[in-house]
Design a protein around this motif. Sequence first.
Motif, PDB file in Angstrom:
ATOM      1  N   GLN A 109      -6.986   3.504  -4.326  1.00 37.19           N
ATOM      2  CA  GLN A 109      -6.925   3.201  -5.753  1.00 37.19           C
ATOM      3  C   GLN A 109      -5.801   2.226  -6.066  1.00 37.19           C
ATOM      4  N   SER A 110      -4.796   2.213  -5.222  1.00 39.06           N
ATOM      5  CA  SER A 110      -3.665   1.305  -5.408  1.00 39.06           C
ATOM      6  C   SER A 110      -4.022  -0.144  -5.096  1.00 39.06           C
ATOM      7  N   GLY A 111      -5.196  -0.353  -4.473  1.00 37.81           N
ATOM      8  CA  GLY A 111      -5.586  -1.686  -4.054  1.00 37.81           C
ATOM      9  C   GLY A 111      -5.272  -1.977  -2.599  1.00 37.81           C
ATOM     10  N   ASN A 112      -4.592  -1.049  -1.929  1.00 35.60           N
ATOM     11  CA  ASN A 112      -4.302  -1.222  -0.507  1.00 35.60           C
ATOM     12  C   ASN A 112      -5.592  -1.126   0.306  1.00 35.60           C
ATOM     13  N   VAL A 113      -5.675  -1.898   1.376  1.00 31.77           N
ATOM     14  CA  VAL A 113      -6.880  -1.951   2.205  1.00 31.77           C
ATOM     15  C   VAL A 113      -6.490  -1.725   3.664  1.00 31.77           C
ATOM     16  N   GLU A 141       0.266   4.781   2.286  1.00 37.11           N
ATOM     17  CA  GLU A 141       0.335   4.713   0.825  1.00 37.11           C
ATOM     18  C   GLU A 141       1.727   5.091   0.316  1.00 37.11           C
ATOM     19  N   SER A 142       2.408   5.956   1.062  1.00 38.06           N
ATOM     20  CA  SER A 142       3.728   6.417   0.626  1.00 38.06           C
ATOM     21  C   SER A 142       4.854   5.491   1.067  1.00 38.06           C
ATOM     22  N   CYS A 143       4.504   4.405   1.764  1.00 42.49           N
ATOM     23  CA  CYS A 143       5.527   3.503   2.288  1.00 42.49           C
ATOM     24  C   CYS A 143       6.252   2.765   1.170  1.00 42.49           C
ATOM     25  N   CYS A 144       7.491   2.462   1.451  1.00 39.67           N
ATOM     26  CA  CYS A 144       8.281   1.657   0.529  1.00 39.67           C
ATOM     27  C   CYS A 144       7.701   0.250   0.452  1.00 39.67           C
ATOM     28  N   SER A 166       9.218   2.791   5.806  1.00 41.35           N
ATOM     29  CA  SER A 166       8.625   1.465   5.826  1.00 41.35           C
ATOM     30  C   SER A 166       7.374   1.494   6.700  1.00 41.35           C
ATOM     31  N   VAL A 167       6.549   0.446   6.591  1.00 42.89           N
ATOM     32  CA  VAL A 167       5.340   0.361   7.413  1.00 42.89           C
ATOM     33  C   VAL A 167       5.682   0.371   8.900  1.00 42.89           C
ATOM     34  N   PRO A 168       6.668  -0.417   9.379  1.00 42.26           N
ATOM     35  CA  PRO A 168       7.017  -0.336  10.803  1.00 42.26           C
ATOM     36  C   PRO A 168       7.468   1.049  11.240  1.00 42.26           C
ATOM     37  N   GLN A 169       8.140   1.773  10.380  1.00 43.04           N
ATOM     38  CA  GLN A 169       8.572   3.124  10.739  1.00 43.04           C
ATOM     39  C   GLN A 169       7.378   4.051  10.928  1.00 43.04           C
ATOM     40  N   LYS A 184      -1.044  -4.429   1.802  1.00 38.83           N
ATOM     41  CA  LYS A 184      -0.285  -3.655   0.816  1.00 38.83           C
ATOM     42  C   LYS A 184      -0.198  -4.485  -0.451  1.00 38.83           C
ATOM     43  N   ALA A 185      -0.929  -4.020  -1.456  1.00 38.49           N
ATOM     44  CA  ALA A 185      -1.183  -4.846  -2.635  1.00 38.49           C
ATOM     45  C   ALA A 185       0.069  -5.111  -3.458  1.00 38.49           C
ATOM     46  N   ASP A 186       0.899  -4.075  -3.694  1.00 37.74           N
ATOM     47  CA  ASP A 186       2.014  -4.270  -4.621  1.00 37.74           C
ATOM     48  C   ASP A 186       3.044  -5.263  -4.102  1.00 37.74           C
ATOM     49  N   SER A 187       3.216  -5.342  -2.784  1.00 40.37           N
ATOM     50  CA  SER A 187       4.156  -6.315  -2.228  1.00 40.37           C
ATOM     51  C   SER A 187       3.451  -7.573  -1.726  1.00 40.37           C
ATOM     52  N   LYS A 188       2.113  -7.576  -1.843  1.00 36.89           N
ATOM     53  CA  LYS A 188       1.293  -8.708  -1.367  1.00 36.89           C
ATOM     54  C   LYS A 188       1.651  -9.089   0.070  1.00 36.89           C
ATOM     55  N   THR A 189       1.660  -8.055   0.903  1.00 36.05           N
ATOM     56  CA  THR A 189       2.017  -8.238   2.309  1.00 36.05           C
ATOM     57  C   THR A 189       0.848  -7.823   3.189  1.00 36.05           C
ATOM     58  N   LEU A 190       0.518  -8.676   4.134  1.00 36.52           N
ATOM     59  CA  LEU A 190      -0.511  -8.374   5.121  1.00 36.52           C
ATOM     60  C   LEU A 190       0.173  -7.910   6.406  1.00 36.52           C
TER      61      LEU A 190
END
Length: 666
Positions: A109-113, A141-144, A166-169, A184-190
Amino acid sequence: MCGIALILSGDRLVVAPSAAAAASGTRFPDEGEGVSVGELEEALRRRGPDSLGRHRLHLCADGTILGDGVGCDRGDGVGGGVGATELWFIGATLQLRGAEPVSQPLVAQSGNVLVYNGEIYGGIDIAKDQNDTQSLLSSLESCCSCDLHSVDSDEAYPCCESVGKSVPQILSTIKGPWALIYWKADSKTLWFGRDAFGRRSLLVHWPTPDDSRFILSSVSPLSLSGNNSATEATGLESGADPDISGYTKVSYWEELPCGIYSIQLKRLENSVACMKEGCDVEIRKHDWTDSSLHTLIQWERKSTVPTPSVPGKSSVDEGNQQLSPRFKNSRKVEDSTVIGLEKRDLPNCITQSVHRVLIALRESVMLRTNMNRLYKGDLNKLKDEELAPIAILFSGGLDSMILAALLDQCLDSKWTIDLLNVSFDGQLAPDRVSSLAGLKELQRISPLRRWRLVKIDTDLANLKRESEHVMSLIHPSNTYMDLNIGIALWLAAGGDGWVNGQDGHPYKYKSTSRVLLVGSGADEQCAGYGRHRTKYRLGGWVSLDAEMRLDVQRIWKRNMGRDDRCISDHGKEARFPFLDENVIKTLLEIPLWEIANLDEPAGKGDKKILREVAKLLGLQEASFLPKRAIQFGSRIARESNRKNFGSNRAANQASAGSVEVHKRNH
């Protein structure tokens, strides 16, 4: 096993391993000749036959993210089409775990894929009825979302203490094989990457003047597998900046080196310079954050060279002070609780090490074959006479015999175990001979189990179309050795052969097992190759250790991606118990002279610790079998040499194994 892919494109976007590399490239070429979404889907569908999905995003110049069917140029004056970036996510699923079917890509729902290809055996809690991909998405989803994690170092920031890891963690904690692509939609990071040992394939296409898109895929479509050249880009593997202007001379695909990567697209927002001149976006490689994983990657053994206090005898000049052990008689060891174990002369320390390896391997096999975690929909499809949900790629050699015996201990006796054996010389191939002997030994130690040896016989001369298909699967690997191994693995994984019935007459049979156990990693970690013996003879323990470390650290490029693509092409999943993180850790904690004793002859000193494990399992005959690679044991190498070089002698003179197929054919 799943198939995943991503296409990232933009009319003013240049993606490169580094900004310096991007600066040397030609900007904004037409897409030209390249892979299409449809071609990717066709190739991925074979890996994931249960479902196929796609999800498209548009990242507009004003920062707006739009979903499928809506472009940035909407005619309302908002967003605009200039500078838009498009992301295609493709996921093909082989449903093996979880209570309910799951289709990819997963969109939160957050837009993350997320598109994910892998299994999670530890590090992230997963309920028995939950799918690994769903559980991973919940954790991600819970990542910073702080920008620092994608543009700065991978250290802990205060934001993580209140928000999450973080995602790497998160990815560094996963135990098991994986490859993924995550938006990750909110940070626009692939985010994208593959596990530290490359147990799941992920190929990358770097932008070129002919195809400016950045593409990731589990496998190469057939149409893009023949574009090879002797020139090879250094890319991210060596840390050097590849010359993008010369990419037209390079293979379309490369193996993505193991690791976690990110592309920050947030800087494209409202950038006038980007809209006019284009933007270079740099791919960043992140450090693994788990210290124990770092230890496994470095592959450093605490005890490599025996000290004078260890019973031994020098095998090299005494000036080298690299002693090789000649174990003397010690106390008698007897373990009456293990079938087939007899009194043998072994130092107590080695006996303890053997038991540790046996326990680690048994736990590894149990994790990979837990029937409570297998997708119930698959089990319900099996007929009574086909109850074989798990199979083994089976040569009858040491590694596959150990896996078979351990699987027998981990799997309820009601299930049949399929043993898949391929031969290019009928009953005369060495692997066929050892598989028949191995079947008898397995029947001896476990007479109540239904063992089914599937004999897959073929003639290389009749495999022209299949060979072309396998060539696309092994790509970007392209030598005759790669092709021979790929064909043998592909045929074995298909499981289409003959089985001897109870009346002694053979009948046609095709294995329906969707999980295959494979012995990859045993030779690299336990000194099973002939070159290990050569290194030891020339340089002693230190040289042997260095060669084994090199083999483990390059296994992702030389073996794992190729093997994963060939096996999974049948909609089946390869699982590698010898490459379990805890097995690797256990073997590294054992002194090298207990792993192997290369003063002893082949079939005894190489992979010595695994030979002792086999004896603990009651596999007395298998414990003395010499190492045979699949291309030699199945005799496909001999047939290939005759077909392509005229004879084995001519092939040996030409070093046929390392000859590139396309070079000889053109």
